[in-house]
Design a protein around this motif. Structure first.
Motif, short mmCIF file in Angstrom:
data_model
loop_
_atom_site.label_atom_id
_atom_site.label_comp_id
_atom_site.label_asym_id
_atom_site.label_seq_id
_atom_site.Cartn_x
_atom_site.Cartn_y
_atom_site.Cartn_z
N PRO A 87 0.80 -1.23 0.00
CA PRO A 87 0.00 0.00 0.00
C PRO A 87 0.83 1.27 0.00
N GLU A 88 1.96 1.27 0.69
CA GLU A 88 2.79 2.48 0.74
C GLU A 88 3.39 2.84 -0.62
N ASP A 89 3.32 1.90 -1.58
CA ASP A 89 3.85 2.16 -2.92
C ASP A 89 2.79 2.77 -3.84
N SER A 90 1.59 2.96 -3.33
CA SER A 90 0.49 3.44 -4.15
C SER A 90 0.77 4.83 -4.69
N PRO A 310 -5.82 -0.59 0.03
CA PRO A 310 -5.41 -1.27 -1.20
C PRO A 310 -4.22 -0.58 -1.86
N VAL A 311 -3.48 -1.34 -2.65
CA VAL A 311 -2.48 -0.74 -3.53
C VAL A 311 -3.24 -0.06 -4.68
N ASN A 376 -3.66 -8.75 -5.18
CA ASN A 376 -4.72 -8.81 -4.19
C ASN A 376 -4.98 -7.43 -3.62
N TYR A 377 -6.27 -7.12 -3.40
CA TYR A 377 -6.66 -5.84 -2.81
C TYR A 377 -5.88 -4.68 -3.44
#
Length: 834
Positions: A87-90, A310-311, A376-377
């Motif tokens: 998620p932190e890479d979104s 989510p990503v 996923n997600y």
């Protein structure tokens, strides 16, 4: 502009845009992860580039306003662990993160290892001349020999040493479900049992990999027992199971993974006990010029968020994902239910019936195979112009909680399982025949677009997988893909075998080109569906060219369109298929709409299906196995049974397995005619003769006259549904006159064109004349709902030469036995279904 074009152009626009002012992080094979990540000072790994991008976002660096571009230079990047996107890479819609190839570069993220230092054996092995087999030290990880089930030599998959040569397979003798053992022929006494040895078996629409526990040899046969848990599951689960068939042959199989079976060019064997790997080179392969790669990682890329985090907005463009591993069969066996979903538990109910399905008799819980790229997600993820190659199991998997993702313009080639899986099939704790009904909509895979991809030479390890396999999905669009060289079906949509309302709806399969499928298995289709999916569409697809599987359990059960159990809510129309070979199997009570699915749809549909610009160059990579035979198209045939005391229902039952297209029965006194399009009519005749030895049976094929409306009538499209009128008569008992009759019909289109014109005026769909010795069978097909007495006069309107033809033909024709003196052509009555 039609709906398909609008959707396609919209996604082309969103998929090809990115800001040239985005932050750039460069990666090179010659770089260092201690570098700054500029083009002049590039990093060495994509993992470090993702970490740097993550830091830029954490610190809210001003440079990322228009996005982050991780630019990967040419070369192969070996992964020692999966690339993990979290998620932190979104990114955001305004500032996405993209991992992309440098201009004109083809970077590869590689999950394998190159095996080097091959030498030629100095002793004879398996009777082969010394030096024939190459040997190398097997790679180790933490002191243990690394395990793998696939090996590639110069990018071409080698063959794990097996008991049969080439594409040949043997047939089991029997299967004992009580003792969980199998008897096989065992004439090759050079084969020796070895721990790790396996059986690969074909069963209905799937296969199984079974680890062999013991081989008990008795003369020319052997009894196999198997390891747990697959031994119990294989013998307890009712569908699909090993088959025993006098008509079509028992289940096909081969044994593999033993040193004693290493005897053919292209075969390899890993001896974990001695930590050696052996390979027999193919013609032209030189020991000093080959690159031999074994897969290590099962998963190369993991994009994984959570339901609340989510990503998002992460893209891949122009990246190759290569060499993934697949270890489950070596660890626990592999017995799939369908689509590669392997059974964790399965058995048959003694008393059928569940709260959801009153007649259900089987229970099954499944697991999901690993994929090279797993998502996923994650939302707004995009794969564009990437390559998924040399992968052992699934290529790309959108598993759970994914939406608004796009897969466009990619190549999926040389893959052991499905190219693409999308959606929940069943959670491991969730029985496979239950409808998926969930409380949190965020768990559903929805609003995905899979478009303009080439999927070719896939499903080559687990033959029961597919080009694209979708489970419980919503608002998904699968359009303009090309799929070829697959072992089973092209596209499957749905899961659960139930008409009960569930999460699925508004799914679309549009304008795909599917060809050269069903290479190994049957009960197969170009497009296959399951369960209730309201407001869903299958339209404008082009489906053609079906492989002829030599070991299919049912040689006639291959289809172009197949709506299986519970299917309802679909509109299925304007699909180009080579023949109306479709199956509607236990569809839901709310039904489906079928319109214009045949070879007569607009040629524009046929020509525009498949990959569009700017991705059309992908078609240069299409794989077709020219050495593999194609299915013979079913042809029109009439089979006549003559005798007393017809058991119509028994005859219908006998015919069931022959999958006769448009099968209809017609009767007059002691004559029963079966008419339809069929393969191997002689085989059908033999089966009928065995079941009804007192009846005389004649085959009428290769018509002496064949008028087809779409061929002879200008600008005509055949009616969507026909009614057939079947008549019979004899030719006079004079060989010369019989020949004249046939000659007249052979040249009628040229010398008597008025006859065909009359048939066009009357809107006859077809007129066929069959001959067996002196007896004729005439089939006249008219649009459903019309009346022959109403249409027939139109053949002679302003067309008197038709009367001349009819008068001429009378001298050649007479009634069959049992007719009155003034009767010639006898109308047979259609036998209505009960």
């Amino acid at each position: 502009m039609n709906t398909i074009q609008k959707i396609g152009i919209f996604f082309l626009l969103i998929c090809t845009s990115f800001s040239v002012n985005a932050a750039e992080i460069w990666v090179s094979k010659d770089g260092s992860d201690k570098n700054t990540g500029t083009k002049e000072s590039p990093l060495a790994t994509v993992q470090m580039a993702v970490r740097k991008a993550r830091e830029l976002r954490r610190l809210k660096d001003a440079s990322i306003k228009d996005g982050i571009r991780i630019i990967v230079m040419d070369g192969t990047y070996y992964l020692n662990e999966p690339l993990f996107i979290r998620p932190e890479d979104s990114g955001t819609a305004e500032s996405p993160t993209t991992i992309e190839a440098d201009r004109n570069a083809k970077p590869i993220l590689n999950g394998g290892i190159e095996i080097k230092n091959w030498t030629k054996t100095t002793t004879s092995i398996n009777g082969l001349k010394k030096g024939t087999i190459w040997v190398a030290d097997a790679p180790k990880i933490a002191g243990d020999v690394m395990n793998y089930r696939q090996l590639w030599v110069n990018g071409k998959k080698a063959v794990r040493a097996k008991s049969t040569a080439g594409n040949k397979m043997d047939r089991i003798l029997s299967w004992d479900h009580e003792s969980q053992t199998c008897w096989i022929p065992f004439t090759d006494k050079t084969i020796k049992y070895q721990p790790g040895m396996e059986m690969f078996i074909v069963q209905w629409w799937s296969t199984a990999n079974l680890r062999i526990k013991n081989i008990e040899i008795k003369q020319d046969s052997a009894r196999l027992s198997f390891e747990e848990p697959e031994s119990r599951i294989q013998s307890e689960h009712p569908w699909p199971a090993p088959w025993i068939s006098k008509n079509n042959g028992n289940s096909a199989f081969y044994l593999n993974n033993a040193m004693s079976m290493l005897n053919e060019p292209g075969e390899w064997f890993l001896d974990k006990k001695t930590a050696k790997i052996y390979y027999i080179p193919r013609v032209g392969e030189e020991i000093n010029s080959v690159k031999i790669t074994a897969p290590v990682l099962e998963n190369l890329i993991a994009i994984k968020g959570t339901i609340d985090s989510p990503v998002q907005h992460f893209r891949f463009k122009g990246i190759s994902f290569q060499y993934s591993n697949w270890l489950r069969p070596s660890q626990q066996g592999h017995v799939p239910l369908q689509s590669g979903l392997y059974l964790l538990d399965a058995y048959k109910l003694k008393i059928p019936g569940t709260p959801n399905q009153a007649n259900l008799e089987n229970q099954a819980w499944v697991g999901r195979p690993r994929a090279a790229v797993e998502v996923n997600y994650s939302n707004n993820i995009q794969f564009e112009s990437c390559r998924f190659e040399h992968l052992s199991s699934t290529g790309l998997d959108f598993n759970k909680g994914t939406n608004h993702n796009t897969v466009i313009g990619n190549l999926f080639k040389d893959i052991g399982g499905s190219a693409i899986n999308v959606g929940i099939f069943s959670e491991e704790a969730f029985e496979a025949h239950l409808p998926l009904i969930i409380k949190d909509e965020r768990e559903i895979c929805s609003d995905e677009v899979i478009a303009d991809n080439l999927i070719t030479n896939v499903t080559n390890e687990d033959w029961g997988t597919l080009g694209i396999s979708a489970g419980f999905v919503r608002n998904i669009t699968i359009e303009h893909n090309e799929i070829s060289d697959v072992s089973y079906s092209g596209i499957a949509m749905g899961w659960g075998w139930t008409h009960t309302k569930n999460v699925m709806e508004n799914n679309k399969i549009l304008a795909n080109k599917i060809h050269h499928y069903a290479k190994h298995l049957h009960d197969v289709s170009g497009i296959y569906t399951l369960s209730s999916q309201p407001n869903s569409r299958i339209e404008e697809n082009y489906i053609d060219k079906v492989y002829n599987s030599p070991y299919a359990h049912d040689p006639f059960l291959w289809l172009y369109l197949y709506t299986d159990e519970g299917t309802q809510g679909f509109t299925i129309k304007n699909n180009w298929i080579a023949e109306k070979k479709i199956l509607k199997n236990h569809n839901g009570p709310l039904g489906n709409v079928w319109e214009n699915n045949d070879p007569y749809v607009s040629t524009k549909i046929k020509n525009t299906a498949g990959i569009r610009a700017p991705y059309s160059d992908l078609t240069k990579e299409v794989v077709i196995d020219e050495s593999w035979g194609l299915q013979e198209m079913p042809k029109p045939v009439a089979i006549e049974l003559t005798g007393a005391d017809f058991d119509i229902e028994k005859i219908k039952s006998t015919l069931t397995g022959f999958r006769i297209v448009g099968q209809e029965l017609y009767q007059w006194k002691n004559h029963l005619v079966i008419y339809g399009k069929m393969n191997q009519p002689e085989r059908t005749k033999r089966k009928l003769a065995l079941a009804f030895p007192s009846l005389q049976i004649k085959i009428y094929e290769n018509p002496v006259y064949d008028f087809q409306n779409f061929e002879r009538c200008k600008d005509s499209r055949p009616a969507s549904e026909w009614e057939n009128i079947v008549l019979t008569a004899n030719l006079v008992d004079d060989a010369k006159l019989q020949k004249e009759y046939v000659d007249y019909h052979t040249t009628q289109f040229e010398k008597w064109p008025e006859i065909a014109k009359g048939f066009c005026n009357a809107d006859f769909q077809q007129v066929q004349v069959f001959k067996n010795e002196k007896q004729l069978i005439l089939v006249i097909s008219i649009p459903k709902g019309e009346n022959l007495d109403k249409l027939n006069p139109k053949t002679t309107e302003s067309n008197p030469r038709v009367n001349d033809w009819n008068t001429l033909m009378k001298k050649y024709q007479t009634g069959i036995e049992g007719t009155k003196p003034d009767e010639t052509w006898i109308f047979l009555n259609k036998v209505e279904s009960k």
